[in-house]
Scaffold this active site. Structure first.
Site, PDB file in Angstrom:
ATOM      1  N   TRP A 128       6.822  -4.370  -1.675  1.00 21.48           N
ATOM      2  CA  TRP A 128       7.003  -6.007  -1.782  1.00 21.48           C
ATOM      3  C   TRP A 128       6.557  -6.757  -0.845  1.00 21.48           C
ATOM      4  O   TRP A 128       6.541  -7.893  -0.847  1.00 21.48           O
ATOM      5  CB  TRP A 128       8.515  -6.458  -2.039  1.00 21.48           C
ATOM      6  CG  TRP A 128       9.083  -5.628  -3.354  1.00 21.48           C
ATOM      7  CD1 TRP A 128       9.919  -4.650  -3.396  1.00 21.48           C
ATOM      8  CD2 TRP A 128       8.765  -6.068  -4.754  1.00 21.48           C
ATOM      9  NE1 TRP A 128      10.075  -4.380  -4.995  1.00 21.48           N
ATOM     10  CE2 TRP A 128       9.470  -5.357  -5.304  1.00 21.48           C
ATOM     11  CE3 TRP A 128       7.844  -7.020  -5.446  1.00 21.48           C
ATOM     12  CZ2 TRP A 128       9.595  -5.445  -6.940  1.00 21.48           C
ATOM     13  CZ3 TRP A 128       7.938  -7.242  -6.656  1.00 21.48           C
ATOM     14  CH2 TRP A 128       8.884  -6.532  -7.550  1.00 21.48           C
ATOM     15  N   ASP A 159      18.991  -1.167  -8.768  1.00 25.36           N
ATOM     16  CA  ASP A 159      18.205  -1.972  -8.161  1.00 25.36           C
ATOM     17  C   ASP A 159      18.490  -2.402  -6.784  1.00 25.36           C
ATOM     18  O   ASP A 159      18.289  -3.663  -6.240  1.00 25.36           O
ATOM     19  CB  ASP A 159      18.037  -3.225  -8.883  1.00 25.36           C
ATOM     20  CG  ASP A 159      16.596  -3.940  -8.886  1.00 25.36           C
ATOM     21  OD1 ASP A 159      15.504  -3.311  -8.830  1.00 25.36           O
ATOM     22  OD2 ASP A 159      16.466  -5.031  -8.246  1.00 25.36           O
TER      23      ASP A 159
END
Length: 754
Positions: free
Chosen positions: A302, A363
């Site tokens: 990311w 997550d």
């Protein structure tokens, strides 16, 4: 015949060689040839979208973008930076996303310090004229080199500005794929890279582009991956040693994560390292044998990596598994998802890893950039690497080998056979910087009176009954970058503290993998009418203990800058940029901008004057007010509040009005079209542009909003909420027309029947 045949073959070979040489000359133009194709003035440069792998300037006749040159570029051209230039803390310039290639976000500038920071005022403001729609988020860190600032908006438009005045030098406006629909978490870009006379940009449709530093014209572009399959780029690239490094996003789409290095001169790939091992490779034993999960298991990258030139290693953390929340079909630890990875910077070869969450079903992937630091511990200098996790812990490792510098213990955790949970998880010794448990007191204080669900603590597994947990998928620490100050020896991190509920519905046909479709595997949503809070925390890098902490009544979604002036700067959802004393956390200055300050601040120096800058443009997942401005401050600034800034003093693009006219025309065309469509179709269009990132496709699986398929509200109540907002949801009465609000409300009402 033999002789004539030999001569014929020789002629053919010579012709082929000449053709090949001509072809190569076209693919690899010299500098003079490149310059001969550049255009000057304010004319846009248009062409069709790229469908090839790599295209140079002469081959860009089918690439769609616009480039505008407003003034002459007077700064120096960035060199092929040496390793020591990129490794030392930034003083005059700010040439990498993290300030240096260690990602420290620390500056040795101290003209602005605790004793005089209260005198900071606005020096200049520039309206970038892009990315103001709600689907865009302003998260970019600007770069500065020799008096020129380079920045990018959530709409992926790049600008070069005079760093002393904010006046625009050039703009680059790419044409993203019209059908682009695989962006999970808001349309954004976290910055650009600089080196070798070029500005490097990662686009949301997974293209890597090199721009001429002086003009903004495209030099080359490379299609890194296919956005239709779920691959996107949201992070800033990293330039080092003639290479441009980039990772890819898309963990919610069943992609195979990777980071790749490209030649900065030609745009050709040098190496690619997949973060999911193929069968037989190291780590493949942590996935089910014989499965295809190595092709769809996620592990995106990311954020911008860090590099240690002395060790020759590149470091980054990897994202979530796919599907995020359903572990029933991926038994094992699932390497190398949720890990810190070290590779050889030249070859991409594996060096070491440390996994923060085994077999993640919550997550809780590490989205925060890694930070490299050197510190003396027990009489010895240590080469450290820090990663602030969504778990709410700081992981402190030896960057030479991945071993903990401060203890991390494997401890038993609650189990669920359906989810194939890991029997243990790594638990760092030290303090968590956010709460990791929902208590009975929390339920009484924060949750609605009719709340009757189960609740638990970090690593509590869930299945078919809703379970409310902390930390949430928003963190702990999310993407907003942390910082390390070598003077205080404190690590500064932003944290989030809010409530999320999870439940498993993985057998539903809508939750099965389909290429290019969001794939969560279960459902999650924030608990309605519950608060979201944030923290700003300083931790001792030697002990992992909290030194000081500030608590906010909103999630913390910006980033950190720290300086030798003993300061910590950060932004707030309400638009404030805030300065704290780096030693004790006392707030000593603030300025409120006109939009959410959801990007990391930077500092730089031009002609002996120190500046502080921040991009204030709002953030979709933070639900903050949107805008398009960069605010830059100095001790000699004139304006102490937004209302004091004359409108004529705000820099704007010379083509901003043209762009505004174009948007008006598009809006008019859309209104005309929607009259011919059903209200549902019109509402769906509004929904995709404003609501999808928070609430997910068709109202479910979003990152910051409740499941709209379960709404019990009538149409009037929905219209009222869309207009006025509620809780963390912003009002849309100032950004959507009454017709648009009604259309999207009818669409949302229709989702309740699914």
């Amino acid at each position: 015949m033999r002789k004539s045949g030999w001569i014929y073959s020789l002629i053919v070979a010579l012709i082929a060689a000449l053709m090949l040489a001509a072809c190569q000359a076209g693919q690899q133009p010299g500098k003079n040839e490149s310059k001969s194709t550049e255009q000057n003035g304010d004319k846009g440069e248009d062409s069709k979208q790229n469908t090839g792998v790599t295209k140079t300037k002469e081959k860009l006749a089918d690439t769609n973008y616009q480039s505008y040159q407003h003034t002459d570029y007077k700064g120096k051209v960035a060199p092929r930076f040496a390793a020591d230039e990129l490794s030392k803390p930034p003083s005059g310039n700010w040439v990498t996303n993290g300030g240096d290639i260690h990602n420290s976000r620390y500056s040795p500038l101290d003209q602005i310090k605790t004793g005089n920071v209260k005198n900071l005022k606005v020096e200049w403001v520039t309206s970038l004229g892009s990315g103001t729609q709600f689907k865009y988020s302003g998260e970019a860190t600007p770069l500065v080199y020799d008096g020129v600032m380079f920045t990018i908006t959530g709409a992926n438009q790049v600008q070069a500005l005079d760093a002393k005045t904010g006046k625009m030098i050039w703009e680059y406006r790419p044409q993203l794929a019209d059908e682009l629909n695989t962006v999970c978490c808001g349309w954004t870009s976290r910055g650009v890279a600089l080196g070798d006379g070029k500005v490097f940009v990662g686009l949301l449709d997974a293209r890597l582009v090199a721009l001429d530093q002086k003009t903004g014209k495209v030099v080359w572009e490379t299609q890194v991956e296919n956005w239709e399959k779920g691959y996107t780029i949201t992070s800033a690239p990293l330039y080092y040693d003639g290479k441009v490094y980039t990772g890819i996003a898309g963990g919610e789409y069943g992609i195979r994560g990777f980071v790749a290095a490209y030649d900065s001169e030609l745009g050709r790939q040098i190496w690619r390292h997949y973060t999911l091992p193929a069968p037989g490779e190291k780590g493949s034993e942590t996935w089910p044998e014989g499965s295809r999960t190595w092709l769809t298991g996620g592990a995106p990258v990311w954020q911008t990596p860090a590099i240690d030139p002395e060790l020759g290693m590149i470091y980054f953390s990897t994202g979530n598994t796919s599907p995020d929340l359903d572990g029933s079909n991926r038994e094992g630890d699932n390497l190398f998802a949720n890990s810190v990875l070290a590779l050889d910077a030249n070859t991409g070869d594996y060096k070491w890893h440390f996994q923060e969450v085994h077999h993640d079903i919550w997550d809780l992937d590490p989205a925060n950039p890694v930070v490299l630091y050197d510190v003396e511990m027990n009489g010895q200098m240590k080469k450290g690497i820090a990663q602030a996790g969504k778990t709410g812990w700081l992981y402190l490792l030896d960057r030479t080998n991945g071993k903990p510098l401060v203890g991390i213990e494997e401890k038993p955790v609650p189990q669920n056979a359906n989810q194939k949970t890991s029997p243990t998880q790594p638990i760092p010794i030290g303090d968590a910087f956010v709460p990791q448990k929902v208590t009975e007191e929390d339920v009484k204080r924060d949750l609605p009176p009719d709340f009757k669900g189960d609740y638990g603590s970090i690593f509590t597994p869930f299945w078919d009954k809703p379970l409310t947990l902390k930390p949430s998928p928003q963190g702990g620490a999310n993407w907003p970058p942390s910082a390390y100050n070598p003077n205080t020896e404190y690590f500064y991190v932003l944290g989030n503290d809010n409530y999320f509920a999870f439940a498993h519905y993985g057998e539903d046909k809508d939750e099965r993998f389909k290429e290019g479709k969001e794939w969560i595997g279960s459902v999650w949503q924030p608990v309605e009418n519950s608060p979201g809070r944030g923290t700003v925390t300083a931790l001792d890098i030697k002990t992992n203990k909290i030194v000081w902490q500030k608590k906010w009544d909103a999630i913390a979604y910006s980033g950190i800058l720290t300086t030798k002036g003993n300061l910590v700067f950060t932004g707030h959802n309400d638009g404030r940029i805030i300065a704290y004393d780096a030693s004790n956390g006392d707030q000593i200055w603030e300025f409120k901008t006109d939009a959410g300050a959801n990007a990391p601040p930077i500092t730089y120096e031009v002609d002996g004057k120190q500046y502080i800058s921040i991009y204030a443009a709002g953030n979709t997942l933070a639900g903050s007010k949107h805008g398009d401005k960069i605010y830059t401050f100095s001790l000699e600034g004139k304006y102490g509040a937004v209302k004091d800034i004359p409108k004529k003093k705000i820099n704007v693009s010379p083509v901003k009005q043209t762009a505004a006219d174009k948007e008006k025309q598009q809006a008019a065309d859309q209104k005309k079209t929607t009259k011919e469509e059903t209200n549902v179709a019109a509402g769906e269009t509004v929904y995709k542009n404003n609501c999808l990132a928070c609430h997910g496709a068709e109202g479910a699986g979003g990152h910051n909003g409740p499941n709209l398929q379960q709404t019990k509200m009538d149409l009037n109540a929905i219209i009222k909420q869309v207009k006025n907002g509620k809780g963390q949801m912003p009002p849309f009465k100032d950004t959507l027309s009454d017709d648009e609000i009604k259309a999207v409300s009818e669409y949302v009402k229709g989702l309740g029947g699914k």
